[in-house]
Scaffold this motif. Sequence first.
Motif, PDB file in Angstrom:
ATOM      1  N   ALA A   1       1.402   6.474  -6.967  1.00  0.00           N
ATOM      2  CA  ALA A   1       0.310   7.378  -7.304  1.00  0.00           C
ATOM      3  C   ALA A   1       0.762   8.824  -7.186  1.00  0.00           C
ATOM      4  O   ALA A   1       0.408   9.673  -8.011  1.00  0.00           O
ATOM      5  N   ALA A   2       1.563   9.086  -6.149  1.00  0.00           N
ATOM      6  CA  ALA A   2       2.048  10.464  -5.966  1.00  0.00           C
ATOM      7  C   ALA A   2       2.902  10.899  -7.140  1.00  0.00           C
ATOM      8  O   ALA A   2       2.801  12.030  -7.620  1.00  0.00           O
TER       9      ALA A   2
ATOM     10  N   LEU B   1       0.821  -1.208   0.000  1.00  0.00           N
ATOM     11  CA  LEU B   1       0.000   0.000   0.000  1.00  0.00           C
ATOM     12  C   LEU B   1       0.857   1.259   0.000  1.00  0.00           C
ATOM     13  O   LEU B   1       0.579   2.214  -0.714  1.00  0.00           O
ATOM     14  N   ARG B   2       1.917   1.212   0.794  1.00  0.00           N
ATOM     15  CA  ARG B   2       2.763   2.400   0.866  1.00  0.00           C
ATOM     16  C   ARG B   2       3.387   2.679  -0.483  1.00  0.00           C
ATOM     17  O   ARG B   2       3.418   3.806  -0.978  1.00  0.00           O
ATOM     18  N   ARG B   3       3.903   1.631  -1.115  1.00  0.00           N
ATOM     19  CA  ARG B   3       4.531   1.820  -2.415  1.00  0.00           C
ATOM     20  C   ARG B   3       3.540   2.273  -3.471  1.00  0.00           C
ATOM     21  O   ARG B   3       3.859   3.063  -4.354  1.00  0.00           O
ATOM     22  N   THR B   4       2.289   1.741  -3.360  1.00  0.00           N
ATOM     23  CA  THR B   4       1.272   2.196  -4.305  1.00  0.00           C
ATOM     24  C   THR B   4       1.022   3.677  -4.134  1.00  0.00           C
ATOM     25  O   THR B   4       0.901   4.419  -5.112  1.00  0.00           O
ATOM     26  N   GLY B   5       0.993   4.105  -2.856  1.00  0.00           N
ATOM     27  CA  GLY B   5       0.790   5.520  -2.604  1.00  0.00           C
ATOM     28  C   GLY B   5       1.898   6.354  -3.220  1.00  0.00           C
ATOM     29  O   GLY B   5       1.653   7.408  -3.828  1.00  0.00           O
TER      30      GLY B   5
END
Lengths: 157, 501, 336
Positions: free
Chosen positions: A84-85, A77-81
């Motif tokens: 996305a950023a 999830l963190r990496r996806t965030g």
Amino acid sequence: MHNKASLALGILVMIVSASGLISAWGWPAKAALFPLVICVPLFFLAAAEVLWALFGAEAASASDFKLSEHLPQSVALRRTGIAAAWILGFFFGILLLGFLVAVPVFVLAYLKIQGGRGWVFSAVFTAVVWAFFYGLFDLLLHLPFPAGVLLSWTGLR
Amino acid sequence: MIESALAGLVLILQWKALAFMLLGILLGFWVGLLPGLGGVTTLALMLPFIYAMKPHEAMAFLLGMHSVVATTGDITSVLFGIPGESTTAAIILDGHSMAKKGQAGRALGAALSSSLLGALVGALALALAIPVVRPLVLAFGSPELFMLAIVGLAFIASLSGQGARGMVRGFIAGGLGLLLATVGQDPQAGVARFTFGTLYLWQGLDIVAVLVGIFAVPEILDLVVRGSSIAGDAPVGQVRKGVLEGVKDTFHHFGLAIRCSLIGTFIGITPGLGGPVAQWMAYGHAVQSARTPEERKGFGRGDVRGVIGPGAASNSKEGGSLIPTIAFGVPGSASMAVILGGFFLMGLVPGPDMLTKNLPITYSMVWTIVLANIITVIACLIFLNRLASLTNVPGTLLVPVILVLIFIGAYTANNQYGDLIVMLVCGAIGWLMVVAGWPRAPFVLGLVLGKIAENYLYISVARYHASWLTRPIVLALFAIAVVVICYPIWQARRTRRSEHA
Amino acid sequence: MRIRFALATALALLALVGCNRQTQAPYFEGKTITIVVGYKPGGGYDATARLLSRYLPKYIPGTPTVIVQNMPGANSLIAANYVYAQAKPDGLTLGTFNRNLPIGQLLKVEGVKFDMLKFAWIGSAASETTVLAIRNDLPYKTFADMKNAKDPIVVGATGPGANTYDFPLLLKEFLGVNLKLVSGYSSSADIMLAVERKEADARAGSYTSIAPFIQRGLVHPVIRSRASEPEIANLPTDESLAPNPRAKAMMALRSSPEVVGRPYVMPPGTPDNLVQILRDAFTKAIADKDLVAEAKKADMSLNYVTADEAVAVMKEVLNQPADIVEEFRKYVKFGE
């Protein structure tokens, strides 16, 4: 995770179909027919999915691929965030600076910060990408790329 | 007929026509490969150059370019998960999954060989159909087209997940696609539907932006998360070896390949259905060929049949869509509209003349499609190893390049920032759908078929009131739609019964 | 002696300065002119623009490159707004878009952010005329026959706002002919196919787009709007058959923009000398015999309508009295 995302989507679809229903109500019959015929069952199907997500067991997943599963959820999830950023950052860069400037800036930044590459490599790679993009799309095809809000404001373009 | 066919071949084999065809192929190769370049726009850009050519040379150039785009678009879809063209999105589901498992070579081999097969079938259909093509197309009126759209929508059932909940999700996705298809000015009352007061949404959502968003963006997010190359930890050699295996796969599933080619050709012949439909119906049909629910689950994860089906259909469609363009002057797709412009420039008048007086030119077009595809496949096979090795390139290098290309691709479709926003929003939705386990194929089907279904229904009712419901072709298509919907249910019941036995 | 020398030198210098001014590089040299087209590639507006883009450089001093940029969307409202407000008035941008935009402005359609009168007009590259054509195997040969028809004649159309829809709609409303309008076809080519299939009986549209089918013997035109072409000059016009002045005004309002069939403008505020250069270039390019030959091959026929005529038409449309506008609004929506 799957269930939570399914719940979120289900609620989203309920909202969309409900608001579609409300908008379409005031239209003339011919324009409204199809949207109404779609929105009503859509709303109930989505409601069913929401109930399932809240109270039912985990469903079999669909005939579509899955995202990689071998990482723990929080890391993923963190990496996806972060990803996305980057994407959103690129988008706003294009808006503010225009394609011609945003492209090399983004490529360079990504290679350095996310990729951890050295300055020389990043610079060369960026130059190649930018030359290709500029040469093909601008010089050869004359596709128009507007200047970007920031640059127009400061009168630079 | 044979003399005209041979005359057409002779026309093409002259060195000037061949040279132009090769030039067209070279251009088309890159246009299909790069997501930022659209086939339609490039065709339009090429039109001025054909003034100096003779008719068959000009057609060799335009068609040479056009035939290739679908094939190389498949390559981009398989390797990077980005729809290179709007007509090559379906192949992403299984093709790119195979690439992620390190089977890029095999996927490409299957894609190329099925594309070639599809192109040959489409060209053959075009050649054979010439005597019967006019009555055939004329038999398909608005009621038949509406029912055909229903058949397409029926495939949503096959593309949904397993079980009741899977079906529900599939139909929600389909319904959402149908709803989004209504965005824009409606052709009955002129009401601007769901446009939120913006001019941008008047013409509806742009399919390219939606497809790129819903398929490419989740892929990119996943690529960043994994932190590796597309092929992941698969050994380098394995990636290249599979090409021959992929080709063998196509022949192993020859029946499926032929059936999907026929689907593609048929969709191409019926004007008004549009380009993207063929690949999704072929994909739905490929999914149906799974014999057990276990096999069905494999689709979307890397079943080679999910590559063969759409690969064949998207190429055969091209040959098919030439038919209404040549015989009636009604373009079967946006690129055909531009090619039609080329026709007029050459002084060729589409209509019965093309099938009688100018028959050799028509046949030269058929031969162009055949030759162009063969040459392309050979060229691709030579470079295939290099191309497949791209899946071993580290993700951190690929991601910025891919992002640049998809942003350019989405923007230059209409020169609107709105397309970028649509792409991002659909990207978010696509990501949520993948995480939630919702199928995306039904959504695309709904989106591409929605307008067609609505418009042809209104036309049918306005013109024929209720009598259209009893027309023979309409009834036949309705029966097919029922079979398509019931097939997965019947199949599940049969497996359960054999399990209990 | 010295005076003569000085005079000679002065004259020589003057001559040099004079020469210099003449050999100063023309404004457009080395530059690129962009024609912004409000439609996707492949359509009539786009084809016209691309044809012109190849002949204009010859007639503009400095031989600039001329390219076409497509900016489709909202029936070319987006392109018009762009050329009006965002493009720079430096002579390097031309715009061509939907001929019905003045009607959009008249009806105060939401999203119209331009004033047709404030553009720097170059003119129009063609005038169009709308005709209604019916299938040849029907028993009706003239419009008068159609008026006496007992069964409804099915007219296929794309949607409100397009001439495929509006022209027959006004005919039905005001001339009392038994037409049944079936709308929703995705393009005018599709309607033609429907006519061939006998699903539809007739189709309205621009004469140039229907001409190939007339030549093929599929349909024949029965009535036309005010602009004329030699082949159809003998057809009755819709306005001439109007039963009352109100009906005539409605039809006139619908048809007036057609004279300015392919409008070309530059952003407001473009310097007059640059506008004049473009106007001259258009006049000469459209008369160029190679262009005429090419246009003929492509079934296009260009004829230059001057900027003054175009502006006069704009004024005619935009200065309609309010009651006419309100009535018009009931029948015709803004569209293609």
